[in-house]
Motif scaffolding. Structure first.
Motif, PDB file in Angstrom:
ATOM      1  N   GLN A  26       0.899  -1.041   0.019  1.00 32.01           N
ATOM      2  CA  GLN A  26       0.033   0.012  -0.153  1.00 32.01           C
ATOM      3  C   GLN A  26       0.958   1.144   0.130  1.00 32.01           C
ATOM      4  O   GLN A  26       1.782   1.304   0.833  1.00 32.01           O
ATOM      5  CB  GLN A  26      -0.742  -0.048   1.226  1.00 32.01           C
ATOM      6  CG  GLN A  26      -2.074   0.886   1.053  1.00 32.01           C
ATOM      7  CD  GLN A  26      -3.055   0.331   0.031  1.00 32.01           C
ATOM      8  OE1 GLN A  26      -3.267  -0.730  -0.179  1.00 32.01           O
ATOM      9  NE2 GLN A  26      -3.618   1.534  -0.343  1.00 32.01           N
ATOM     10  N   CYS A  27       0.533   2.206  -0.768  1.00 34.52           N
ATOM     11  CA  CYS A  27       1.311   3.377  -1.056  1.00 34.52           C
ATOM     12  C   CYS A  27       0.689   4.801  -0.321  1.00 34.52           C
ATOM     13  O   CYS A  27      -0.481   4.811  -0.826  1.00 34.52           O
ATOM     14  CB  CYS A  27       1.703   3.563  -2.310  1.00 34.52           C
ATOM     15  SG  CYS A  27       2.550   2.310  -3.110  1.00 34.52           S
ATOM     16  N   TYR A  28       1.253   5.579   0.332  1.00 34.10           N
ATOM     17  CA  TYR A  28       0.918   6.549   0.710  1.00 34.10           C
ATOM     18  C   TYR A  28       1.711   8.053   0.353  1.00 34.10           C
ATOM     19  O   TYR A  28       2.949   7.887   0.507  1.00 34.10           O
ATOM     20  CB  TYR A  28       0.747   6.407   2.287  1.00 34.10           C
ATOM     21  CG  TYR A  28       0.024   5.441   2.764  1.00 34.10           C
ATOM     22  CD1 TYR A  28      -1.449   5.704   3.080  1.00 34.10           C
ATOM     23  CD2 TYR A  28       0.510   3.992   3.020  1.00 34.10           C
ATOM     24  CE1 TYR A  28      -2.088   4.526   3.360  1.00 34.10           C
ATOM     25  CE2 TYR A  28       0.042   3.130   3.426  1.00 34.10           C
ATOM     26  CZ  TYR A  28      -1.443   3.333   3.686  1.00 34.10           C
ATOM     27  OH  TYR A  28      -2.062   2.149   3.913  1.00 34.10           O
ATOM     28  N   LEU A  29       0.979   8.820  -0.161  1.00 40.04           N
ATOM     29  CA  LEU A  29       1.857  10.056  -0.757  1.00 40.04           C
ATOM     30  C   LEU A  29       1.728  11.199  -0.086  1.00 40.04           C
ATOM     31  O   LEU A  29       0.453  11.696   0.346  1.00 40.04           O
ATOM     32  CB  LEU A  29       1.348  10.114  -2.549  1.00 40.04           C
ATOM     33  CG  LEU A  29       2.055  11.339  -3.045  1.00 40.04           C
ATOM     34  CD1 LEU A  29       3.560  11.154  -3.177  1.00 40.04           C
ATOM     35  CD2 LEU A  29       1.207  11.696  -4.516  1.00 40.04           C
ATOM     36  N   ASN A  30       2.759  11.842   0.423  1.00 44.84           N
ATOM     37  CA  ASN A  30       2.745  13.126   1.128  1.00 44.84           C
ATOM     38  C   ASN A  30       2.056  13.157   2.426  1.00 44.84           C
ATOM     39  O   ASN A  30       1.367  14.066   2.699  1.00 44.84           O
ATOM     40  CB  ASN A  30       2.428  14.237   0.199  1.00 44.84           C
ATOM     41  CG  ASN A  30       3.418  14.332  -0.877  1.00 44.84           C
ATOM     42  OD1 ASN A  30       4.535  14.148  -0.829  1.00 44.84           O
ATOM     43  ND2 ASN A  30       2.797  14.796  -2.153  1.00 44.84           N
ATOM     44  N   VAL A  31       1.992  11.878   3.107  1.00 43.16           N
ATOM     45  CA  VAL A  31       1.416  11.936   4.673  1.00 43.16           C
ATOM     46  C   VAL A  31       2.650  11.506   5.430  1.00 43.16           C
ATOM     47  O   VAL A  31       3.771  10.909   5.168  1.00 43.16           O
ATOM     48  CB  VAL A  31       0.434  10.876   4.655  1.00 43.16           C
ATOM     49  CG1 VAL A  31      -0.801  11.248   3.646  1.00 43.16           C
ATOM     50  CG2 VAL A  31       0.664   9.708   4.331  1.00 43.16           C
ATOM     51  N   GLU A  79       3.693   8.285  10.378  1.00 46.91           N
ATOM     52  CA  GLU A  79       2.899   7.976  11.619  1.00 46.91           C
ATOM     53  C   GLU A  79       1.354   7.855  10.820  1.00 46.91           C
ATOM     54  O   GLU A  79       0.755   6.774  11.490  1.00 46.91           O
ATOM     55  CB  GLU A  79       2.690   8.798  12.604  1.00 46.91           C
ATOM     56  CG  GLU A  79       4.160   8.896  13.347  1.00 46.91           C
ATOM     57  CD  GLU A  79       5.142   9.639  12.843  1.00 46.91           C
ATOM     58  OE1 GLU A  79       4.795  10.571  11.893  1.00 46.91           O
ATOM     59  OE2 GLU A  79       6.417   9.426  13.228  1.00 46.91           O
ATOM     60  N   GLU A  80       0.890   8.710  10.058  1.00 49.73           N
ATOM     61  CA  GLU A  80      -0.231   8.519   9.513  1.00 49.73           C
ATOM     62  C   GLU A  80      -0.643   7.348   8.544  1.00 49.73           C
ATOM     63  O   GLU A  80      -1.355   6.632   8.641  1.00 49.73           O
ATOM     64  CB  GLU A  80      -0.572   9.790   8.839  1.00 49.73           C
ATOM     65  CG  GLU A  80      -1.743  10.088   7.917  1.00 49.73           C
ATOM     66  CD  GLU A  80      -3.188   9.946   8.947  1.00 49.73           C
ATOM     67  OE1 GLU A  80      -4.123   9.771   8.284  1.00 49.73           O
ATOM     68  OE2 GLU A  80      -3.128  10.004   9.969  1.00 49.73           O
ATOM     69  N   ALA A  81       0.643   7.295   7.818  1.00 51.71           N
ATOM     70  CA  ALA A  81       0.468   6.064   6.894  1.00 51.71           C
ATOM     71  C   ALA A  81       0.385   4.626   7.682  1.00 51.71           C
ATOM     72  O   ALA A  81      -0.656   3.764   7.230  1.00 51.71           O
ATOM     73  CB  ALA A  81       1.994   6.082   6.006  1.00 51.71           C
ATOM     74  N   ILE A  82       1.192   4.710   8.803  1.00 51.41           N
ATOM     75  CA  ILE A  82       1.103   3.233   9.319  1.00 51.41           C
ATOM     76  C   ILE A  82      -0.338   3.139   9.924  1.00 51.41           C
ATOM     77  O   ILE A  82      -0.788   2.012   9.861  1.00 51.41           O
ATOM     78  CB  ILE A  82       2.270   3.416  10.613  1.00 51.41           C
ATOM     79  CG1 ILE A  82       3.565   3.116   9.767  1.00 51.41           C
ATOM     80  CG2 ILE A  82       1.975   2.080  11.491  1.00 51.41           C
ATOM     81  CD1 ILE A  82       4.789   3.333  10.692  1.00 51.41           C
ATOM     82  N   ARG A  83      -0.751   4.350  10.585  1.00 54.07           N
ATOM     83  CA  ARG A  83      -2.029   4.310  11.372  1.00 54.07           C
ATOM     84  C   ARG A  83      -3.006   3.711  10.266  1.00 54.07           C
ATOM     85  O   ARG A  83      -4.044   2.884  10.680  1.00 54.07           O
ATOM     86  CB  ARG A  83      -2.348   5.465  11.843  1.00 54.07           C
ATOM     87  CG  ARG A  83      -3.790   5.654  12.709  1.00 54.07           C
ATOM     88  CD  ARG A  83      -4.416   6.995  12.870  1.00 54.07           C
ATOM     89  NE  ARG A  83      -4.701   7.764  11.597  1.00 54.07           N
ATOM     90  CZ  ARG A  83      -5.656   7.739  10.816  1.00 54.07           C
ATOM     91  NH1 ARG A  83      -6.484   6.455  11.362  1.00 54.07           N
ATOM     92  NH2 ARG A  83      -5.894   8.203   9.588  1.00 54.07           N
ATOM     93  N   ARG A  84      -3.029   4.394   8.912  1.00 55.32           N
ATOM     94  CA  ARG A  84      -4.082   3.857   7.885  1.00 55.32           C
ATOM     95  C   ARG A  84      -3.942   2.660   7.548  1.00 55.32           C
ATOM     96  O   ARG A  84      -4.997   1.892   7.163  1.00 55.32           O
ATOM     97  CB  ARG A  84      -4.014   4.967   6.637  1.00 55.32           C
ATOM     98  CG  ARG A  84      -4.414   6.200   7.251  1.00 55.32           C
ATOM     99  CD  ARG A  84      -4.257   7.444   6.422  1.00 55.32           C
ATOM    100  NE  ARG A  84      -4.696   7.183   4.900  1.00 55.32           N
ATOM    101  CZ  ARG A  84      -4.504   8.041   4.008  1.00 55.32           C
ATOM    102  NH1 ARG A  84      -3.820   9.179   4.123  1.00 55.32           N
ATOM    103  NH2 ARG A  84      -4.874   7.880   2.890  1.00 55.32           N
ATOM    104  N   TYR A  85      -2.764   2.043   7.421  1.00 55.80           N
ATOM    105  CA  TYR A  85      -2.206   0.843   6.934  1.00 55.80           C
ATOM    106  C   TYR A  85      -2.974  -0.197   8.020  1.00 55.80           C
ATOM    107  O   TYR A  85      -3.681  -1.352   7.608  1.00 55.80           O
ATOM    108  CB  TYR A  85      -0.947   0.656   6.967  1.00 55.80           C
ATOM    109  CG  TYR A  85      -0.492  -0.872   6.162  1.00 55.80           C
ATOM    110  CD1 TYR A  85      -0.276  -1.109   5.025  1.00 55.80           C
ATOM    111  CD2 TYR A  85      -0.311  -1.909   7.255  1.00 55.80           C
ATOM    112  CE1 TYR A  85      -0.348  -2.401   4.391  1.00 55.80           C
ATOM    113  CE2 TYR A  85       0.275  -3.167   6.644  1.00 55.80           C
ATOM    114  CZ  TYR A  85       0.057  -3.437   5.355  1.00 55.80           C
ATOM    115  OH  TYR A  85       0.469  -4.753   4.915  1.00 55.80           O
TER     116      TYR A  85
END
Length: 65
Positions: free
Chosen positions: A15-20, A23-29
């Motif tokens: 899963q890829c997260y751009l410009n976050v 911590e936010e990327a891990i939380r969402r994942y």
């Protein structure tokens, strides 16, 4: 302007997260996985988090929606 991409997961199901933030990327994942066994410790243990910055282009093996 530099972009930041955070990539999380196993080969083939990342899963890829751009410009976050990281911590936010891990939380969402973790939230998306909806599993009590997947947390930041688990992701770090198996080295499943990659983070890099780039301008307005980068190379990729594949991309899909």
């Amino acid at each position: 302007m530099k972009n930041k991409l955070i990539v999380i997961g196993w080969l083939g199901v990342k899963q890829c997260y751009l410009n976050v933030s990281r911590e936010e990327a891990i939380r969402r994942y973790v939230e998306k996985k909806d599993s009590s066994s997947v947390d930041e410790t688990y992701l770090k243990q198996f080295d499943l988090i990659e983070e890099f910055e780039f301008g307005d282009e980068f190379s990729a093996y594949d991309a899909w929606k």
